[in-house]
Scaffold this active site. Sequence first.
Site, PDB file in Angstrom:
ATOM      1  N   SER A  46       0.815  -1.222   0.000  1.00 50.66           N
ATOM      2  CA  SER A  46       0.000   0.000   0.000  1.00 50.66           C
ATOM      3  C   SER A  46       0.846   1.268   0.000  1.00 50.66           C
ATOM      4  CB  SER A  46      -0.889  -0.032   1.253  1.00 50.66           C
ATOM      5  OG  SER A  46      -1.267   1.264   1.613  1.00 50.66           O
ATOM      6  N   GLY A  47       0.534   2.159  -0.926  1.00 51.92           N
ATOM      7  CA  GLY A  47       1.225   3.451  -0.973  1.00 51.92           C
ATOM      8  C   GLY A  47       0.959   4.252   0.298  1.00 51.92           C
ATOM      9  N   LEU A  48      -0.260   4.156   0.786  1.00 50.42           N
ATOM     10  CA  LEU A  48      -0.618   4.873   2.015  1.00 50.42           C
ATOM     11  C   LEU A  48       0.236   4.345   3.178  1.00 50.42           C
ATOM     12  CD1 LEU A  48      -2.826   6.704   3.566  1.00 50.42           C
ATOM     13  CD2 LEU A  48      -3.767   4.507   4.208  1.00 50.42           C
ATOM     14  N   ASP A  58       0.855  10.626   1.776  1.00 50.16           N
ATOM     15  CA  ASP A  58       0.652   9.707   0.650  1.00 50.16           C
ATOM     16  C   ASP A  58       0.346  10.578  -0.562  1.00 50.16           C
ATOM     17  OD1 ASP A  58       0.018   7.614  -1.022  1.00 50.16           O
ATOM     18  OD2 ASP A  58      -1.938   7.214  -0.116  1.00 50.16           O
ATOM     19  N   ASP A  85       0.567  -1.252  -5.149  1.00 49.28           N
ATOM     20  CA  ASP A  85      -0.093   0.016  -5.387  1.00 49.28           C
ATOM     21  C   ASP A  85       0.956   0.915  -6.037  1.00 49.28           C
ATOM     22  OD1 ASP A  85      -1.261   2.476  -5.224  1.00 49.28           O
ATOM     23  OD2 ASP A  85      -1.436   2.515  -3.037  1.00 49.28           O
ATOM     24  N   ASP A  87       0.371   3.786  -7.627  1.00 51.93           N
ATOM     25  CA  ASP A  87      -0.146   5.145  -7.819  1.00 51.93           C
ATOM     26  C   ASP A  87      -0.413   5.407  -9.308  1.00 51.93           C
ATOM     27  OD1 ASP A  87      -0.087   5.439  -5.107  1.00 51.93           O
ATOM     28  OD2 ASP A  87       1.798   6.534  -5.052  1.00 51.93           O
ATOM     29  N   GLU A 114      -3.383   3.983 -11.150  1.00 52.72           N
ATOM     30  CA  GLU A 114      -4.645   4.730 -11.055  1.00 52.72           C
ATOM     31  C   GLU A 114      -4.644   5.901 -12.024  1.00 52.72           C
ATOM     32  OE1 GLU A 114      -3.856   5.301  -6.832  1.00 52.72           O
ATOM     33  OE2 GLU A 114      -4.020   7.479  -7.099  1.00 52.72           O
ATOM     34  N   LYS A 120      -0.125  12.267  -7.296  1.00 55.49           N
ATOM     35  CA  LYS A 120      -1.484  12.046  -6.770  1.00 55.49           C
ATOM     36  C   LYS A 120      -1.527  12.403  -5.279  1.00 55.49           C
ATOM     37  CE  LYS A 120      -2.037   8.857  -4.192  1.00 55.49           C
ATOM     38  NZ  LYS A 120      -2.438   7.467  -4.383  1.00 55.49           N
ATOM     39  N   ASN A 122      -3.719  10.825  -1.705  1.00 56.75           N
ATOM     40  CA  ASN A 122      -4.554   9.706  -1.281  1.00 56.75           C
ATOM     41  C   ASN A 122      -6.026  10.010  -1.554  1.00 56.75           C
ATOM     42  OD1 ASN A 122      -6.296   8.327   1.041  1.00 56.75           O
ATOM     43  ND2 ASN A 122      -4.527   7.045   0.558  1.00 56.75           N
ATOM     44  N   SER A 123      -6.744   8.993  -1.954  1.00 52.43           N
ATOM     45  CA  SER A 123      -8.125   9.156  -2.406  1.00 52.43           C
ATOM     46  C   SER A 123      -9.074   9.692  -1.330  1.00 52.43           C
ATOM     47  CB  SER A 123      -8.656   7.813  -2.909  1.00 52.43           C
ATOM     48  OG  SER A 123      -7.790   7.289  -3.876  1.00 52.43           O
ATOM     49  N   ARG A 158      -6.936   1.306 -12.061  1.00 52.58           N
ATOM     50  CA  ARG A 158      -7.765   1.779 -10.944  1.00 52.58           C
ATOM     51  C   ARG A 158      -8.516   3.031 -11.381  1.00 52.58           C
ATOM     52  NH1 ARG A 158      -5.377   2.760  -4.915  1.00 52.58           N
ATOM     53  NH2 ARG A 158      -6.334   4.784  -4.496  1.00 52.58           N
ATOM     54  N   HIS A 189     -12.664   2.371  -7.229  1.00 56.14           N
ATOM     55  CA  HIS A 189     -12.489   2.906  -5.873  1.00 56.14           C
ATOM     56  C   HIS A 189     -13.630   3.849  -5.525  1.00 56.14           C
ATOM     57  CE1 HIS A 189     -10.495   3.252  -2.205  1.00 56.14           C
ATOM     58  NE2 HIS A 189      -9.534   4.123  -2.490  1.00 56.14           N
TER      59      HIS A 189
HETATM   60  C1  SPV Z   1      -3.440   2.608  -0.521  1.00 59.19           C
HETATM   61  O1  SPV Z   1      -3.522   1.721   0.324  1.00 59.19           O
HETATM   62  O2  SPV Z   1      -2.462   3.323  -0.632  1.00 59.19           O
HETATM   63  C2  SPV Z   1      -4.557   2.831  -1.418  1.00 59.19           C
HETATM   64  C3  SPV Z   1      -5.869   2.418  -0.978  1.00 59.19           C
HETATM   65  O3  SPV Z   1      -4.352   3.371  -2.444  1.00 59.19           O
HETATM   66  S1  SPV Z   1      -6.629   3.744  -0.198  1.00 59.19           S
HETATM   67  O4  SPV Z   1      -5.719   4.320   0.722  1.00 59.19           O
HETATM   68  O5  SPV Z   1      -7.798   3.138   0.448  1.00 59.19           O
HETATM   69  O6  SPV Z   1      -6.992   4.672  -1.217  1.00 59.19           O
HETATM   70 MG    MG Z   2      -2.482   4.238  -2.603  1.00 60.04          MG
END
Ligand code: SPV
Ligand code: MG
Length: 551
Positions: A46-48, A58, A85, A87, A114, A120, A122-123, A158, A189
């Site tokens: 996970s990028g986060l 992130d 992930d 990005d 994505e 980017k 974080n979403s 994504r 997402h």
């Molecule tokens: C991540 O885990 O970095 C994601 C998923 O991209 S989320 O954080 O839920 O967008």
């Molecule tokens: Mg991410």
Amino acid sequence: MRFMHSKAKVLRELFKSKEIVRIVGAHHGLGAKLIERNGFDGIWASGLEISTAYAVPDANILTMTEYLHAASVMNDAVSIPVICDCDTGYGNSSNVQHMIKKYEAAGIAAAVIEDKIFPKVNSFVPGRQDLASIEEFMGKIEAAKNTQKNSDFMVFARVEALIAGWGLEEALRRAYAYAEAGADGIVIHSKSKTPDEIFEFASKWKSKIPLVVIPTTFYGTTAKTFAERGFKMVIYANQGLRASMKAMDETFKSIQEAGSTALVENKISSMKEVFEIQGMPELKENEERFSKKTGIQAVIPAAGDPRRLAGFSEILNDKPLCMLEIGGKTLIDRQVDILRSCEVKDVYVIGGYQADKIKAESTKILKNPDYATSGTAWSVMSAKNYLKNQCVFVYSDIIFDRLILDQLLSSPHAITLVIDRAYRTLPPREKKLDLVIAEDLAKDSRSRRLELNTFKRVLHVGQHLDRQKANYEFIGMAFFREEGLGELSEAWQALPCPEKADLNDLLQLLIDRGVAVHGLEIEHGWSELHSLDDFKRVKAHFEKNSGALVS
Ligand code: SPV
Ligand code: MG
């Protein structure tokens, strides 16, 4: 060697065989291992999580190399596939190509890119969630699919249209375009509190390309329900990170408030668990198997019942004598430490009385079930099947200086006993001593100047010897080279009453059979623990000399 499928292939198979593939987010090997151990199908790099582990937003603050490094660490730690992930692909289609090359080479099973603009965010962060054009993103998918070498490697597209607030129609339009461009799956997402919009998306999705969901905000929905609604993979993206963050914070808070770690000790993983997840037991096993050995084994007979020894019962608390602690360390640990420092790695401890209470790192405990009725020779010889090359025997109730063992192991003789010439000057002991009569040095005029640490020929050994005639005490350490071990096993076969024999009897039999038995002469440097008095004396000595040479 077993043929191993690539993890990309494993992931492909999972998509075929599972109702729904379930993967969990991590940012390091530890998290990845815990995920694998709990039966999930794969790891979400996970990028986060990785950004949070660096304590940076992130928002592509980190470089591709840093994300890839974290993913590789996770991949190396587990045998299940890692899905990354990635990005936006860290730039344009050229960056995507470079990225795929690197990720695939690292053994990663799949990449998710994505359709946002680099860099980017974080979403779930309010504000800018700028989308790339459909064409530009299709180009990235095509670049990725064209670059991969292994046809099993999966590239997921994504769709962030719902995150950016562009609506369901736009999300579908993009998803179909990305499928057209060659994506192996679509991650749709959503930051909605309910799964309604992604369910609606799924109901309108007519392609065979699998759908993936990240239910961070609609956490109440089960994997089974997602499967029923047409999803093929669910990503629990960040729960591990959030769990550990809270657990660490609460732990630190408690330590700060309590001034000690007492309140947290029972809530945190034990050191044993930590070592276990590191793979320390495997390391130990391999070290044992592959490390260079001296070929010297040690046998420590520790079977006797110490309750017959005056005053020991109370301090031993039903433990065998080798577990007696002096200066914060048990006798056995002390012996094993010295043995190991002299490169003796295979240590066999012969337990009898309360054998299960013998705890000694890196030793093998063998049991002598007849300990109550048999002699020391029987105990020692219970290890006979393990003895090869060379072996040192050490009584478990002695404490000795490392130098003695060092010198003993350098003996050129087939059989060498350590014999102390100073035994008469030692405080009286309530036991029969293992006496020795060795070659009389006085007869040899050149040896009038007594040289210590030289080897004498042993003529007699036993407790029955006349104290006036004996000139040494056998301290309970003996070294047998290969020829000596051969002689020992032959003598053992010839022993008239092996169950009752003690080691002295066996040694005397060797001498009687004409085998040369030598003595390494020492003066002090060891002590026996046979009574409470010995214990008090050695303990006092230790306290006075901070653990230095015992006398
Ligand atoms: C991540 O885990 O970095 C994601 C998923 O991209 S989320 O954080 O839920 O967008
Ligand atoms: Mg991410």
